[in-house]
Design a protein around this motif. Structure first.
Motif, PDB file in Angstrom:
ATOM      1  N   LEU A  10     -53.125  70.132 -34.904  1.00 40.68           N
ATOM      2  CA  LEU A  10     -53.914  68.904 -34.882  1.00 40.68           C
ATOM      3  C   LEU A  10     -53.022  67.713 -34.590  1.00 40.68           C
ATOM      4  O   LEU A  10     -51.892  67.636 -35.056  1.00 40.68           O
ATOM      5  CB  LEU A  10     -54.610  68.683 -36.228  1.00 40.68           C
ATOM      6  CG  LEU A  10     -55.736  69.641 -36.569  1.00 40.68           C
ATOM      7  CD1 LEU A  10     -56.204  69.417 -38.003  1.00 40.68           C
ATOM      8  CD2 LEU A  10     -56.906  69.472 -35.612  1.00 40.68           C
ATOM      9  N   CYS A  44     -61.610  66.001 -32.831  1.00 37.62           N
ATOM     10  CA  CYS A  44     -61.059  67.344 -32.975  1.00 37.62           C
ATOM     11  C   CYS A  44     -62.198  68.310 -33.276  1.00 37.62           C
ATOM     12  O   CYS A  44     -63.306  67.916 -33.618  1.00 37.62           O
ATOM     13  CB  CYS A  44     -59.998  67.389 -34.079  1.00 37.62           C
ATOM     14  SG  CYS A  44     -60.629  67.126 -35.726  1.00 37.62           S
ATOM     15  N   HIS A  68     -57.803  76.005 -36.166  1.00 39.41           N
ATOM     16  CA  HIS A  68     -57.684  75.434 -34.830  1.00 39.41           C
ATOM     17  C   HIS A  68     -58.142  76.426 -33.761  1.00 39.41           C
ATOM     18  O   HIS A  68     -58.664  76.019 -32.730  1.00 39.41           O
ATOM     19  CB  HIS A  68     -56.235  74.997 -34.579  1.00 39.41           C
ATOM     20  CG  HIS A  68     -56.074  74.243 -33.317  1.00 39.41           C
ATOM     21  ND1 HIS A  68     -55.612  74.816 -32.158  1.00 39.41           N
ATOM     22  CD2 HIS A  68     -56.352  72.950 -33.013  1.00 39.41           C
ATOM     23  CE1 HIS A  68     -55.597  73.912 -31.204  1.00 39.41           C
ATOM     24  NE2 HIS A  68     -56.034  72.775 -31.692  1.00 39.41           N
TER      25      HIS A  68
END
Length: 195
Positions: free
Chosen positions: A38, A45, A64
């Motif tokens: 990140l 995001c 992620h």
């Protein structure tokens, strides 16, 4: 179930983040792999998520990549490995390192992770070795849409386990179905596995 969150990164910490999704802040536990992936600041995001519901808490865990999420789900399926321990494992080593250690029966590496003893390390290897090898062969086969097929299998597996079907039986059934019908959708996989 919440599949993913997409919004502004309102707060970032090594153990959790807060994602602002249209004015609602979601606190999401993360691993150091996800933390490193990140960016900083209030940028957009996307985190793939897993919601763990217990009597006294609802915990949202974010990843992620789908690869990290699938490994997390595999790890928490092992008896004695909970949410916190799985996150510590994913924070200690990359997903590929953990899978490699499992496939190569590297008990020392797995046992070097905080909170993992000898018996837990052996259990992780015993329960996940064949699965990791299957996943590795699937990748080596060069199937272009690996993520889609792998994702479909994982989603169908999660649904079948939620419906009360034992994980090993569900996996065997899905593997058989995918051999004859590799393009099956999640819905079709679930329907065929329930027959």
């Amino acid at each position: 179930m919440i599949a993913y969150l997409k919004g502004k990164l309102a707060h970032k910490d090594r153990a959790h983040v807060i994602i602002d999704v249209n004015g609602v802040g979601y606190e999401v536990k993360i691993s150091l792999q996800t933390y490193a992936a990140l960016g900083d600041g209030e940028e957009n995001c996307k985190l793939f998520t897993h919601l763990q519901v217990k009597e006294d808490s609802h915990t949202l865990v974010g990843f992620h990549s789908m690869d990290e999420k699938y490994l997390f789900l595999d790890l928490i399926s092992v008896s004695g490995i909970g949410l916190s321990t799985a996150l510590v494992m994913l924070s200690s080593f990359s997903s590929n390192e953990i899978r490699s250690a499992i496939m190569n029966e590297n008990i020392a590496l797995i046992q070097s992770i905080k909170g993992i003893g000898s018996k837990s390390a052996q259990r992780v290897i015993l329960e996940l070795k064949d699965k990791c090898k299957k996943d590795a062969l699937f990748v080596e086969a060069g199937i272009a849409s690996h993520d889609v097929h792998f994702g479909n299998k994982q989603e169908a597996l999660a649904a079948l386990v939620t419906l009360g079907i034992p994980r090993t039986a569900a996996e065997k059934s899905l593997d058989t179905i995918l051999k004859s019908n590799p393009e099956a959708t999640v819905e079709n996989l679930i329907k065929l596995a329930l027959r």
